[in-house]
Motif scaffolding. Structure first.
Motif, PDB file in Angstrom:
ATOM      1  N   GLY A  80     -19.861 -12.522  31.921  1.00 32.96           N
ATOM      2  CA  GLY A  80     -19.846 -13.568  30.767  1.00 32.96           C
ATOM      3  C   GLY A  80     -20.466 -13.117  29.606  1.00 32.96           C
ATOM      4  O   GLY A  80     -21.029 -11.893  29.300  1.00 32.96           O
ATOM      5  N   ASP A  82     -23.168 -13.514  27.713  1.00 31.70           N
ATOM      6  CA  ASP A  82     -24.530 -12.968  27.941  1.00 31.70           C
ATOM      7  C   ASP A  82     -24.612 -11.576  28.043  1.00 31.70           C
ATOM      8  O   ASP A  82     -25.511 -11.176  27.653  1.00 31.70           O
ATOM      9  CB  ASP A  82     -25.294 -13.734  29.074  1.00 31.70           C
ATOM     10  N   THR A 101     -12.851 -15.990  34.929  1.00 28.19           N
ATOM     11  CA  THR A 101     -13.917 -16.769  35.396  1.00 28.19           C
ATOM     12  C   THR A 101     -15.204 -15.957  34.989  1.00 28.19           C
ATOM     13  O   THR A 101     -15.116 -14.641  35.100  1.00 28.19           O
ATOM     14  CB  THR A 101     -13.724 -16.532  37.124  1.00 28.19           C
ATOM     15  N   GLU A 105     -21.305 -18.726  35.287  1.00 31.95           N
ATOM     16  CA  GLU A 105     -21.162 -20.230  35.323  1.00 31.95           C
ATOM     17  C   GLU A 105     -20.636 -20.607  36.803  1.00 31.95           C
ATOM     18  O   GLU A 105     -20.407 -21.840  37.020  1.00 31.95           O
ATOM     19  CB  GLU A 105     -19.925 -20.538  34.501  1.00 31.95           C
ATOM     20  N   SER A 106     -20.817 -19.611  37.735  1.00 29.80           N
ATOM     21  CA  SER A 106     -20.252 -20.043  39.033  1.00 29.80           C
ATOM     22  C   SER A 106     -21.145 -21.246  39.698  1.00 29.80           C
ATOM     23  O   SER A 106     -22.416 -20.912  39.671  1.00 29.80           O
ATOM     24  CB  SER A 106     -19.772 -18.977  39.848  1.00 29.80           C
ATOM     25  N   ASP A 107     -20.690 -22.571  40.332  1.00 32.85           N
ATOM     26  CA  ASP A 107     -21.624 -23.143  40.809  1.00 32.85           C
ATOM     27  C   ASP A 107     -22.324 -22.351  41.785  1.00 32.85           C
ATOM     28  O   ASP A 107     -22.000 -21.706  42.860  1.00 32.85           O
ATOM     29  CB  ASP A 107     -20.830 -24.223  41.589  1.00 32.85           C
ATOM     30  N   THR A 109     -24.995 -20.242  41.427  1.00 31.17           N
ATOM     31  CA  THR A 109     -25.644 -19.184  40.709  1.00 31.17           C
ATOM     32  C   THR A 109     -27.073 -19.354  40.507  1.00 31.17           C
ATOM     33  O   THR A 109     -27.212 -20.538  39.684  1.00 31.17           O
ATOM     34  CB  THR A 109     -24.804 -18.692  39.508  1.00 31.17           C
ATOM     35  N   ASN A 137     -29.697 -24.149  36.782  1.00 29.56           N
ATOM     36  CA  ASN A 137     -28.487 -24.342  36.417  1.00 29.56           C
ATOM     37  C   ASN A 137     -27.494 -25.037  37.309  1.00 29.56           C
ATOM     38  O   ASN A 137     -27.253 -26.126  37.496  1.00 29.56           O
ATOM     39  CB  ASN A 137     -27.604 -23.273  35.767  1.00 29.56           C
ATOM     40  N   HIS A 138     -27.310 -24.223  38.537  1.00 25.16           N
ATOM     41  CA  HIS A 138     -26.461 -24.824  39.665  1.00 25.16           C
ATOM     42  C   HIS A 138     -27.083 -24.646  41.095  1.00 25.16           C
ATOM     43  O   HIS A 138     -26.525 -24.531  41.928  1.00 25.16           O
ATOM     44  CB  HIS A 138     -25.016 -23.993  39.622  1.00 25.16           C
ATOM     45  N   ARG A 181     -30.217 -16.775  28.726  1.00 21.65           N
ATOM     46  CA  ARG A 181     -30.118 -16.492  30.246  1.00 21.65           C
ATOM     47  C   ARG A 181     -30.382 -14.784  30.253  1.00 21.65           C
ATOM     48  O   ARG A 181     -29.548 -14.043  29.715  1.00 21.65           O
ATOM     49  CB  ARG A 181     -28.920 -17.158  30.962  1.00 21.65           C
ATOM     50  N   SER A 198     -16.537 -17.661  45.023  1.00 18.83           N
ATOM     51  CA  SER A 198     -15.728 -17.925  43.793  1.00 18.83           C
ATOM     52  C   SER A 198     -14.679 -16.924  43.670  1.00 18.83           C
ATOM     53  O   SER A 198     -13.485 -17.653  43.304  1.00 18.83           O
ATOM     54  CB  SER A 198     -16.694 -17.757  42.515  1.00 18.83           C
TER      55      SER A 198
END
Length: 348
Positions: A80, A82, A101, A105-107, A109, A137-138, A181, A198
């Protein structure tokens, strides 16, 4: 008249070529992520690696072949913006028709905030639980009990006014603002496990015919991650409790995964060399607290580490979060984690 049979190697190559032709075109940012994607795609295809092994992902100039790989890709996997903000524009421009992808941001992580104090005061005082879990986050439902560490107030509790050493040490405020992050999330095998799912899901959506292979490979790779984590825990057991300093703060996901905290970093980031004041401060920490090891990295000037070690009794070793000297492929990711543990164990 007997019929001639093709040698097995040629027949296999023909079959493999057919599978490759049918596979989606996939582009991946860095070698560790490329390794995970390669593992999931085994038996179907091979992804393209965009950033050459050994190059810093933070700043990089795309070669024409790498730009072409992005342009031709059906799917793009990357950490990403970041980690590689410069790549964001290239992905948008060249891979407009691809499914992109961003793995951060993957659920599921687990995400950690960038640490601002390069001396890692929480570790120094032995309070490991204050160091890093800020915003997962997730994290709900990911099977990791991270919420009980009490890290959610870290970003609020550390005001820039309390860290005058940034200006004093020649840093422009801090390259990393509060709440940002830490992008080096691949150094957590738990995150790698999440990402394998993912990756398999996105590949299966693009290529339903091979979905069974993708998910079977991902399941096998997750089992390999569990074995790897157990192996690393054993490797680090004899040196647990000893202290080390890294070149730049890129390793807290590894530290967190194996409860093996670093005492600090020579540089706050890899964007610039540490100031003389920062080096003097690190030298004082090494001498006063008996730091056992100072880690260098292949991407950075070894002369800086030599300066840091001058007048101290600390050992040194080379630790590599990107696998610069490893062959890209499925075996690279576990070897990175294994090499980091082995290097630490030898140095400490």
């Amino acid at each position: 008249m007997s019929r001639k049979l093709l040698p097995l190697s040629i027949a296999a190559a023909i079959m493999s070529g057919t599978a490759m032709a049918d596979a989606p075109k996939v582009a991946v940012d860095i070698a560790p992520v490329h390794s995970l994607v390669t593992r999931v795609m085994e038996g179907v295809g091979i992804p393209d690696l965009i950033i050459s092994p050994g190059a810093s992902p933070h700043e990089y100039n795309l070669r024409p072949s790498e730009a072409s790989a992005l342009q031709e890709a059906n799917l793009v996997f990357w950490i990403g913006g970041d980690l590689t903000p410069w790549l964001e524009g290239a992905v948008e421009t060249l891979s407009g028709g691809a499914t992109v992808t961003a793995l951060l941001e993957s659920d599921g992580t687990v995400l950690l905030d960038i640490r601002e104090n390069a001396l890692f005061e929480a570790h120094y005082h032995g309070d490991h639980d204050d160091h890093g879990h800020v915003d997962h986050n997730h994290s709900e439902g990911d099977g990791h009990d991270h919420d009980d560490h009490g890290h959610e107030d870290h970003a609020k509790d550390n005001n820039h006014d309390d860290h005058a050493e940034h200006d004093e040490h020649g840093h422009d405020d801090d390259e990393h603002a509060h709440g940002e992050r830490d992008p080096h999330a691949w150094l957590s095998p738990a995150n790698a496990e999440v990402w394998l799912n993912s990756i398999a899901a996105q590949l299966s959506a693009a290529d339903p015919e091979n979905a069974g292979t993708y998910f079977a490979n991902a399941a096998a790779a997750r089992e390999e991650m569990a074995t790897l984590s157990a192996e690393v825990t054993e490797t680090l057991k004899p040196v647990r409790g000893r202290s080390f300093i890294v070149f730049h703060d890129a390793y807290q996901y590894f530290e967190d995964a194996f409860d093996f905290p670093a005492s600090g970093a020579v540089s706050l980031s890899d964007a610039s060399d540490p100031s003389p004041a920062r080096i003097a401060e690190i030298q004082a920490r090494i001498r006063e607290e008996g730091i056992d090891c100072v880690m260098s990295e292949p991407q950075f000037n070894p002369g800086i580490i030599a300066t840091v070690l001058d007048g101290t009794d600390a050992n040194t070793g080379v630790i590599d979060p990107l696998g610069s000297d490893l062959e890209p492929g499925a075996a690279l990711y576990p070897q990175i984690i294994r090499n980091m543990a082995n290097t630490l164990a030898k140095c400490l």
